[in-house]
Design a protein around this motif. Structure first.
Motif, mmCIF file in Angstrom:
data_model
loop_
_atom_site.group_PDB
_atom_site.id
_atom_site.type_symbol
_atom_site.label_atom_id
_atom_site.label_comp_id
_atom_site.label_asym_id
_atom_site.label_seq_id
_atom_site.Cartn_x
_atom_site.Cartn_y
_atom_site.Cartn_z
ATOM 1 N N THR A 118 0.829 -1.197 0.000
ATOM 2 C CA THR A 118 0.000 0.000 0.000
ATOM 3 C C THR A 118 0.869 1.255 0.000
ATOM 4 N N GLY A 119 0.331 2.289 -0.612
ATOM 5 C CA GLY A 119 1.001 3.580 -0.613
ATOM 6 C C GLY A 119 0.613 4.381 0.624
ATOM 7 N N LEU A 120 1.009 5.607 0.681
ATOM 8 C CA LEU A 120 0.728 6.461 1.833
ATOM 9 C C LEU A 120 -0.771 6.708 2.015
ATOM 10 N N THR A 121 -1.550 6.567 0.946
ATOM 11 C CA THR A 121 -2.995 6.776 1.028
ATOM 12 C C THR A 121 -3.740 5.534 1.526
ATOM 13 N N GLY A 122 -3.043 4.431 1.657
ATOM 14 C CA GLY A 122 -3.693 3.182 2.061
ATOM 15 C C GLY A 122 -4.178 2.350 0.897
ATOM 16 N N GLU A 123 -4.087 2.879 -0.302
ATOM 17 C CA GLU A 123 -4.483 2.136 -1.498
ATOM 18 C C GLU A 123 -3.371 1.184 -1.921
ATOM 19 N N SER A 125 -1.061 -0.099 -4.354
ATOM 20 C CA SER A 125 -0.500 0.423 -5.599
ATOM 21 C C SER A 125 0.407 -0.591 -6.293
#
Length: 146
Positions: A118-123, A125
């Motif tokens: 996950t990326g910093l947004t929680g998605e 990626s």
């Protein structure tokens, strides 16, 4: 923690990932290779610079894109791990068996773990793909079954 100390820690982690005796690559959602460690370099004969940014199926045309996409969908959509054992599918990427003691195998049997990154947004990626050499286990099991 100082910036130099943090940088040093990152350097250690990269060294560790490059030298661990497990294949590790990172793919984006288009299956483009983002990272390729030393295990994969040694067994495929391809440098990270030769595969980075390329679609995995272009690098390994023997890999079934539909089958792999179904496995990857669990990772990208459900944010969960997916596993493939050598009993289900002998290998993900066909590497030659390189061990002199276990040289009777034509190719390297592999277990595979896929997990989301996950990326910093929680998605989610990216997806990490770990490849474990199971050739010794397979050959030992075959010997006991004789």
């Amino acid at each position: 923690m100082s910036a130099l100390s943090e940088l040093n820690e990152i350097h250690w982690l990269v060294e560790l990932l490059q030298n661990v005796d497990v294949g590790m690559m990172v793919l984006d959602k288009e299956y483009k290779v983002q990272s390729w460690n030393g295990f994969l370099e040694n067994h495929s004969g391809m440098l990270p610079s030769q595969v980075k940014g390329k679609v995995l199926f272009d690098v390994f045309p023997e890999l079934d894109p539909n089958w792999f996409a179904r496995k990857a969908a669990m990772v990208f959509t459900l944010k969960s791990r997916a596993f493939v054992t050598w009993e289900q599918r002998p290998y993900l990427l066909k590497f030659n068996n390189y061990r002199p003691i276990t040289g009777t195998a034509e190719f390297m049997y592999q277990n595979v773990t896929l997990f989301p990154i996950t990326g910093l947004t929680g998605e989610v990626s990216h997806m990490a793909v770990l490849i474990y050499d199971m050739t010794d286990v397979v050959l030992a099991r075959q010997d006991t079954n004789k």
